[in-house]
Design an enzyme around this catalytic site. Structure first.
Site, PDB file in Angstrom:
ATOM      1  N   ASN A  10      31.142  38.859  34.577  1.00 49.01           N
ATOM      2  CA  ASN A  10      32.242  38.025  34.094  1.00 49.01           C
ATOM      3  C   ASN A  10      32.680  37.147  35.265  1.00 49.01           C
ATOM      4  OD1 ASN A  10      34.613  36.921  33.177  1.00 49.01           O
ATOM      5  ND2 ASN A  10      35.717  38.864  32.982  1.00 49.01           N
ATOM      6  N   LYS A  12      34.824  34.872  35.359  1.00 49.69           N
ATOM      7  CA  LYS A  12      36.241  34.491  35.307  1.00 49.69           C
ATOM      8  C   LYS A  12      36.397  32.986  35.602  1.00 49.69           C
ATOM      9  CE  LYS A  12      37.441  39.245  36.262  1.00 49.69           C
ATOM     10  NZ  LYS A  12      38.361  40.205  36.819  1.00 49.69           N
ATOM     11  N   HIS A  93      40.329  40.758  27.279  1.00 50.08           N
ATOM     12  CA  HIS A  93      40.378  41.091  28.705  1.00 50.08           C
ATOM     13  C   HIS A  93      41.848  41.172  29.151  1.00 50.08           C
ATOM     14  CE1 HIS A  93      39.832  40.924  33.020  1.00 50.08           C
ATOM     15  NE2 HIS A  93      38.558  41.237  32.824  1.00 50.08           N
ATOM     16  N   GLU A  95      43.298  40.166  31.699  1.00 43.95           N
ATOM     17  CA  GLU A  95      43.827  38.924  32.265  1.00 43.95           C
ATOM     18  C   GLU A  95      44.240  37.955  31.152  1.00 43.95           C
ATOM     19  OE1 GLU A  95      40.526  38.217  34.893  1.00 43.95           O
ATOM     20  OE2 GLU A  95      41.154  39.936  36.075  1.00 43.95           O
ATOM     21  N   GLU A 164      38.314  48.899  31.138  1.00 49.12           N
ATOM     22  CA  GLU A 164      38.623  48.357  32.462  1.00 49.12           C
ATOM     23  C   GLU A 164      40.059  48.711  32.839  1.00 49.12           C
ATOM     24  OE1 GLU A 164      35.915  44.683  33.263  1.00 49.12           O
ATOM     25  OE2 GLU A 164      37.688  44.030  32.213  1.00 49.12           O
ATOM     26  N   GLY A 170      39.508  44.134  40.645  1.00 43.17           N
ATOM     27  CA  GLY A 170      39.674  43.289  41.825  1.00 43.17           C
ATOM     28  C   GLY A 170      40.419  43.955  42.969  1.00 43.17           C
ATOM     29  N   SER A 210      35.997  46.839  39.902  1.00 44.47           N
ATOM     30  CA  SER A 210      35.460  47.016  41.261  1.00 44.47           C
ATOM     31  C   SER A 210      34.088  47.692  41.281  1.00 44.47           C
ATOM     32  CB  SER A 210      36.457  47.787  42.130  1.00 44.47           C
ATOM     33  OG  SER A 210      37.653  47.038  42.273  1.00 44.47           O
TER      34      SER A 210
HETATM   35  P1  13P Z   1      36.126  43.182  39.352  1.00 46.25           P
HETATM   36  O1  13P Z   1      34.686  43.670  39.253  1.00 46.25           O
HETATM   37  O2  13P Z   1      36.292  42.001  40.231  1.00 46.25           O
HETATM   38  O3  13P Z   1      37.056  44.323  39.679  1.00 46.25           O
HETATM   39  O4  13P Z   1      36.535  42.682  37.876  1.00 46.25           O
HETATM   40  C1  13P Z   1      36.330  43.508  36.784  1.00 46.25           C
HETATM   41  C2  13P Z   1      36.573  42.726  35.556  1.00 46.25           C
HETATM   42  O5  13P Z   1      37.702  42.395  35.248  1.00 46.25           O
HETATM   43  C3  13P Z   1      35.410  42.319  34.748  1.00 46.25           C
HETATM   44  O6  13P Z   1      35.791  41.818  33.514  1.00 46.25           O
END
Ligand code: 13P
Length: 253
Positions: A10, A12, A93, A95, A164, A170, A210
């Site tokens: 992803n 982002k 997601h 976010e 997640e 992150g 992560s």
């Molecule tokens: P990270 O791998 O950067 O922690 O992000 C995970 C994520 O949100 C994937 O959709």
């Protein structure tokens, strides 16, 4: 892992056309790991270009609007991302839930529109640290899924769930293997209750938060983990492919 592991990057809000070389490198290397299903979800602006580069990997979107085309400035709907070459869409997601106040009902509507457009869906769920510390993580995550899961009869080819935990995204912090196994087991039971044993058996449950080459093998060997949804480590072909290699090895173990 019983089923073919699914490793999804992803990207982002990252990536300009300069990132196409990474996509190309991921695609070419993925051809050596056919036992792993590899995909990336670039920003909307790169979907078509990555689709044109990709011979092996799947290409998807990170969101879509639930409605038909019309007066929604700045929005992109499911038929539009499908037309650009996307084969799947990530929905729900954390976010998107946080930045755009997306509710479970809104996510459910997006899922229905994505399925109607012929897209596969990766439905995300996950709790905050506060919710986990209050001992309510499982109740919260299952509540998110119960409200958003579509009511169709045959989810096998169309649905993937991604767990997640928000506190692991992150942050460099991952859930323990025991925590992941417990949550994935609870999600599996919900899928069985919703779709039946046989139909739900092919629905993979990805872990995200992560995931890196250094921890991928252990996470992917955890019961009921069918793959990984990778953020930061998917932005370079080298680290993303390290996770793909981990998936191909944990598949052999
Ligand atoms: P990270 O791998 O950067 O922690 O992000 C995970 C994520 O949100 C994937 O959709």
């Amino acid at each position: 892992m019983a089923e073919r592991p699914y490793i999804v990057g992803n990207w982002k809000m990252n990536g300009t056309r300069a990132m196409l070389s990474e996509a190309r490198a991921i695609d070419r290397a993925a051809q050596r790991y056919m036992k792993v299903e590899v995909a990336v979800a670039p920003p909307y602006t790169l979907i078509h270009a990555v689709h044109k580069e990709a011979e092996q990997i799947g290409v998807g979107a990170q969101d879509c609007h639930a409605g038909p085309e019309g007066a929604h400035t700045g929005d992109i709907n499911a038929p539009m991302v499908a037309d650009a070459g996307a084969k799947f869409v990530i929905l729900g997601h954390s976010e998107r839930r946080q930045d755009h106040a997306e509710t479970n009902d809104c996510i459910n509507a997006k899922i229905e529109s994505a399925i109607d457009a012929g897209l596969r869906v990766i439905l995300c769920c996950g709790e905050t640290l506060e919710t986990r510390d209050a001992g309510k993580a499982e109740e919260f995550v299952l509540g998110q899924l119960k409200a958003a899961l579509p009511k169709f009869e045959d989810p096998a080819e169309r649905l993937t769930v991604a767990y997640e935990p928000i506190w692991a995204i992150g942050t460099g912090r991952t859930a323990t293997a025991d925590d992941i196994a417990a949550m994935h087991g609870a999600i599996r039971q919900l899928l069985v209750d919703t779709y039946g044993e046989e139909a739900s058996a092919m629905v993979r449950i990805l872990y995200g938060g992560s995931v890196k080459p250094e921890n991928a093998r252990e996470i992917l060997a955890t019961p009921e983990v069918g793959g990984a949804l990778v953020g930061g480590a998917s932005l370079s072909a080298e680290s993303f492919l390290g996770i793909v290699v981990g998936a191909s090895e944990s598949d052999e173990s």
